[in-house]
Write a protein that holds these residues in place. Structure first.
Motif, PDB file in Angstrom:
ATOM      1  N   TYR A 176     -40.260 -20.626 -68.914  1.00 50.59           N
ATOM      2  CA  TYR A 176     -39.258 -20.582 -67.820  1.00 50.59           C
ATOM      3  C   TYR A 176     -38.087 -19.607 -68.406  1.00 50.59           C
ATOM      4  CZ  TYR A 176     -35.826 -22.492 -64.567  1.00 50.59           C
ATOM      5  OH  TYR A 176     -34.904 -22.933 -63.349  1.00 50.59           O
ATOM      6  N   ALA A 177     -37.718 -19.745 -69.730  1.00 49.59           N
ATOM      7  CA  ALA A 177     -36.692 -18.808 -70.048  1.00 49.59           C
ATOM      8  C   ALA A 177     -37.023 -17.296 -70.080  1.00 49.59           C
ATOM      9  CB  ALA A 177     -36.301 -19.460 -71.592  1.00 49.59           C
ATOM     10  N   PHE A 178     -38.104 -17.197 -70.264  1.00 51.53           N
ATOM     11  CA  PHE A 178     -38.691 -15.670 -70.049  1.00 51.53           C
ATOM     12  C   PHE A 178     -38.698 -15.388 -68.628  1.00 51.53           C
ATOM     13  CE2 PHE A 178     -40.957 -16.691 -74.088  1.00 51.53           C
ATOM     14  CZ  PHE A 178     -40.232 -15.864 -74.954  1.00 51.53           C
ATOM     15  N   LEU A 197     -30.799 -12.768 -67.457  1.00 50.42           N
ATOM     16  CA  LEU A 197     -29.982 -13.480 -68.181  1.00 50.42           C
ATOM     17  C   LEU A 197     -30.368 -13.511 -69.574  1.00 50.42           C
ATOM     18  CD1 LEU A 197     -30.728 -17.064 -66.541  1.00 50.42           C
ATOM     19  CD2 LEU A 197     -28.716 -15.216 -65.915  1.00 50.42           C
ATOM     20  N   SER A 198     -29.111 -13.744 -70.441  1.00 47.67           N
ATOM     21  CA  SER A 198     -29.467 -13.673 -72.115  1.00 47.67           C
ATOM     22  C   SER A 198     -30.268 -14.869 -72.432  1.00 47.67           C
ATOM     23  CB  SER A 198     -27.875 -13.726 -72.770  1.00 47.67           C
ATOM     24  OG  SER A 198     -27.587 -14.970 -72.470  1.00 47.67           O
ATOM     25  N   ALA A 199     -30.585 -14.994 -73.699  1.00 49.16           N
ATOM     26  CA  ALA A 199     -31.610 -15.722 -74.129  1.00 49.16           C
ATOM     27  C   ALA A 199     -30.838 -17.267 -74.152  1.00 49.16           C
ATOM     28  CB  ALA A 199     -32.382 -15.613 -75.731  1.00 49.16           C
ATOM     29  N   PRO A 200     -29.605 -17.506 -74.540  1.00 52.66           N
ATOM     30  CA  PRO A 200     -28.974 -18.523 -74.674  1.00 52.66           C
ATOM     31  C   PRO A 200     -28.838 -19.117 -73.383  1.00 52.66           C
ATOM     32  CG  PRO A 200     -27.838 -17.111 -76.093  1.00 52.66           C
ATOM     33  CD  PRO A 200     -28.992 -16.319 -75.503  1.00 52.66           C
ATOM     34  N   GLU A 201     -28.226 -18.075 -72.154  1.00 56.25           N
ATOM     35  CA  GLU A 201     -28.070 -18.730 -70.822  1.00 56.25           C
ATOM     36  C   GLU A 201     -29.338 -19.404 -70.311  1.00 56.25           C
ATOM     37  OE1 GLU A 201     -24.665 -15.426 -69.358  1.00 56.25           O
ATOM     38  OE2 GLU A 201     -26.675 -14.703 -69.253  1.00 56.25           O
ATOM     39  N   ALA A 202     -30.438 -18.616 -70.461  1.00 58.52           N
ATOM     40  CA  ALA A 202     -31.810 -19.060 -70.091  1.00 58.52           C
ATOM     41  C   ALA A 202     -32.127 -20.425 -70.409  1.00 58.52           C
ATOM     42  CB  ALA A 202     -32.853 -18.080 -70.362  1.00 58.52           C
ATOM     43  N   GLN A 203     -31.679 -20.470 -71.765  1.00 57.63           N
ATOM     44  CA  GLN A 203     -32.067 -21.955 -72.450  1.00 57.63           C
ATOM     45  C   GLN A 203     -31.120 -23.176 -71.733  1.00 57.63           C
ATOM     46  OE1 GLN A 203     -34.203 -22.894 -74.666  1.00 57.63           O
ATOM     47  NE2 GLN A 203     -34.993 -20.704 -75.081  1.00 57.63           N
ATOM     48  N   ILE A 204     -30.017 -22.802 -71.133  1.00 58.96           N
ATOM     49  CA  ILE A 204     -29.340 -23.790 -70.649  1.00 58.96           C
ATOM     50  C   ILE A 204     -29.978 -24.394 -69.093  1.00 58.96           C
ATOM     51  CG2 ILE A 204     -26.931 -24.215 -69.307  1.00 58.96           C
ATOM     52  CD1 ILE A 204     -27.129 -24.292 -72.441  1.00 58.96           C
ATOM     53  N   LEU A 252     -43.593 -24.377 -54.894  1.00 58.41           N
ATOM     54  CA  LEU A 252     -43.817 -23.343 -53.817  1.00 58.41           C
ATOM     55  C   LEU A 252     -42.644 -22.532 -53.423  1.00 58.41           C
ATOM     56  CD1 LEU A 252     -46.284 -24.736 -51.409  1.00 58.41           C
ATOM     57  CD2 LEU A 252     -46.858 -23.525 -53.356  1.00 58.41           C
ATOM     58  N   LEU A 253     -41.658 -22.858 -53.559  1.00 55.22           N
ATOM     59  CA  LEU A 253     -40.275 -22.279 -53.244  1.00 55.22           C
ATOM     60  C   LEU A 253     -39.765 -21.459 -54.536  1.00 55.22           C
ATOM     61  CD1 LEU A 253     -38.373 -24.757 -50.777  1.00 55.22           C
ATOM     62  CD2 LEU A 253     -39.468 -22.383 -50.130  1.00 55.22           C
ATOM     63  N   LEU A 254     -39.826 -22.264 -55.759  1.00 58.14           N
ATOM     64  CA  LEU A 254     -39.269 -21.853 -56.747  1.00 58.14           C
ATOM     65  C   LEU A 254     -39.210 -20.408 -57.079  1.00 58.14           C
ATOM     66  CD1 LEU A 254     -38.972 -23.914 -60.117  1.00 58.14           C
ATOM     67  CD2 LEU A 254     -39.643 -21.503 -60.081  1.00 58.14           C
ATOM     68  N   PRO A 255     -40.336 -19.571 -57.065  1.00 57.65           N
ATOM     69  CA  PRO A 255     -40.238 -18.347 -57.516  1.00 57.65           C
ATOM     70  C   PRO A 255     -39.767 -17.374 -56.515  1.00 57.65           C
ATOM     71  CG  PRO A 255     -42.681 -19.405 -57.607  1.00 57.65           C
ATOM     72  CD  PRO A 255     -41.691 -20.368 -56.712  1.00 57.65           C
ATOM     73  N   TYR A 256     -39.301 -17.867 -55.425  1.00 55.11           N
ATOM     74  CA  TYR A 256     -38.759 -16.852 -54.504  1.00 55.11           C
ATOM     75  C   TYR A 256     -37.092 -16.705 -54.161  1.00 55.11           C
ATOM     76  CZ  TYR A 256     -43.761 -16.519 -53.772  1.00 55.11           C
ATOM     77  OH  TYR A 256     -44.939 -16.357 -53.775  1.00 55.11           O
ATOM     78  N   LEU A 257     -36.630 -17.644 -54.634  1.00 55.33           N
ATOM     79  CA  LEU A 257     -35.091 -17.836 -54.418  1.00 55.33           C
ATOM     80  C   LEU A 257     -34.203 -17.269 -55.501  1.00 55.33           C
ATOM     81  CD1 LEU A 257     -35.392 -21.909 -53.558  1.00 55.33           C
ATOM     82  CD2 LEU A 257     -35.372 -19.798 -52.143  1.00 55.33           C
ATOM     83  N   ASP A 258     -32.879 -17.210 -55.002  1.00 59.39           N
ATOM     84  CA  ASP A 258     -31.964 -16.756 -55.922  1.00 59.39           C
ATOM     85  C   ASP A 258     -31.832 -17.734 -57.141  1.00 59.39           C
ATOM     86  OD1 ASP A 258     -30.485 -18.839 -55.116  1.00 59.39           O
ATOM     87  OD2 ASP A 258     -29.050 -17.619 -53.899  1.00 59.39           O
ATOM     88  N   LEU A 259     -30.906 -17.387 -58.207  1.00 59.24           N
ATOM     89  CA  LEU A 259     -30.949 -18.151 -59.534  1.00 59.24           C
ATOM     90  C   LEU A 259     -30.100 -19.398 -59.138  1.00 59.24           C
ATOM     91  CD1 LEU A 259     -30.833 -18.211 -62.376  1.00 59.24           C
ATOM     92  CD2 LEU A 259     -28.223 -17.286 -62.388  1.00 59.24           C
TER      93      LEU A 259
END
Length: 409
Positions: free
Chosen positions: A245-247, A255-262, A303-310
């Motif tokens: 998910y972070a990648f 996002l940066s790695a620390p931001e993605a971890q949040i 189903l929706l998750l991969p297609y939306l904004d952040l």
């Protein structure tokens, strides 16, 4: 006066049991926090050692497949010959693995550390689940949820550890978490002493006669195949998000790695909340109801998750984690009801299969991500909750307890 004394004794007994459930839940938190240090390090390890997605998936596989094969064996051994201090031994093994993770200098040593950590986890889960059940006072779903939510919280804290400590300060700071390992060993030694006393008291009471399964052999096989498929749908998706998910967020939103971890922490926090909610609901409304809603109910959000904004992606991940995780405690208790008297073995099977299939799925997702990219992988895996329809093959409560005069669950 006698009534007051009896009431006080009962209250004290209940408090002691609740203390033990909290103790194994706390130890579960520490165990799973230590286990998640490996995936929490993935962005750092990928950069430092030039790992590809497949190698990252293999690290997950090495950690989890060990648990897959060993947990049913450890669980059956505990059924036949309980060892009150095996829980403390399990955290000792995990702590040794954490030490190896801190100083590993390449893929081979990282893989070895992952296997050692997985071995400790394999010993921990069936025995801790057994203790939670013994201390439940009959509230099986509640006890299993409280035990399980400790592990989910530990996993949720992993991304925070990565964002605040591991990624900024480096791999060797993993050694600081040895303190958590020592705390877990001490906590489980206390639980072991309670276990000894519980065995002593149980030996003075008439032996419990376990009923034979109410279902035929073929019906049991069909039920466990269905449970396996449901675990597959749930754990491949959840383990995939833990590992990638972070990648996904870093690639899609920059996002940066620390931001993605949040954001990963938010997802895993929702998993913890869903796990705790699911058990008591299963006690009250029936475990099959929880399983139905949990697996299929997550489908619109995956189903929706991969297609939306952040913001939308984060919201969908939270809803997915909350709903999809609510079934696990119910599934553990339900599977134990299918085969009375084999609490440890069945818990080992459920945990082991869940970890193993999740690890295999994570490795497969890594190989696919190297081939087609991480975003298309998330789009494909979004369909996994469709397998929730297989809940139709699970026996209803009246089939498990034909003598009970209650409505079908």
């Amino acid at each position: 006066m006698t009534t007051q004394t009896s009431s006080s004794a009962a209250t004290a007994g209940h408090q002691t049991a609740l203390t033990i459930i909290f103790a194994v839940s706390g130890a579960h938190l520490l165990n799973d926090l230590l286990q998640f240090l490996l995936p929490a390090l993935y962005p750092l390890l990928k950069e430092n050692y030039g790992l590809n997605y497949l190698q990252i998936g293999l690290l997950t596989l090495g950690q989890q497949i060990t648990a897959c094969f060993l947990q049913p064996i450890f669980g059956l051994r505990g059924d036949l010959k309980p060892n009150p201090y095996s829980l403390a031994i399990s955290l000792t093994i995990v702590t040794i693995g954490v030490l190896g993770l801190a100083f590993a200098n390449g893929f081979t040593w990282l893989f070895a550390a992952a296997v050692v950590m997985g071995t400790g986890s394999a010993l921990f889960h069936p025995e801790a689940s057994r203790v939670a059940r013994m201390a439940s006072g009959g509230k099986l779903g509640f006890a299993q949820s409280l035990f399980q939510v400790g592990g989910n919280l530990g996993t949720a804290f992993g991304p925070l550890a990565a964002a605040l400590i591991l990624i900024p300060m480096g791999q060797q700071t993993t050694a600081w978490f040895l303190i958590a390992g020592f705390a877990g060993i001490a906590l489980l030694t206390y639980v072991g002493r309670w276990f000894v006393e519980h065995q002593r008291q149980a030996a003075s009471r008439p032996a419990v006669v376990h009923k034979k399964p109410a279902l035929s052999r073929n019906r049991l096989i069909v039920a466990f195949v269905a449970i396996g498929a449901l675990l597959l749908s749930k754990f491949i998706y959840i383990e995939g998000l833990k590992s990638y998910y972070a990648f996904f967020l870093m690639e899609k939103f920059g996002l940066s790695a620390p931001e993605a971890q949040i954001y990963l922490f938010l997802f895993l926090g929702a998993v913890a909340a869903g796990t705790f909610i699911g058990g008591p609901i299963g006690d009250r409304y029936g475990r099959l109801s929880v399983i139905w809603v949990s697996i299929l109910g997550a489908l619109p959000f995956t189903l929706l998750l991969p297609y939306l904004d952040l913001f939308g992606t984060a919201a969908m991940s939270i809803m997915t984690g909350l709903i999809l995780s609510s079934a696990f405690s119910a599934m553990v208790v339900y599977a134990q009801e299918l085969v009375p008297g084999k609490v440890g073995m069945i818990a080992g099977f459920v945990f082991g299969f869940a970890f193993g299939i999740g690890a295999l799925g994570a490795a497969a997702m890594g190989a696919m991500a190297d081939w087609i990219g991480i975003i298309p992988v998330f789009q494909i895996c979004a369909f996994l909750p469709v397998l929730g329809i297989l809940t139709i093959f699970l026996p209803r409560t009246a089939e498990l307890h034909p003598e009970a005069k209650e409505k079908l669950a």
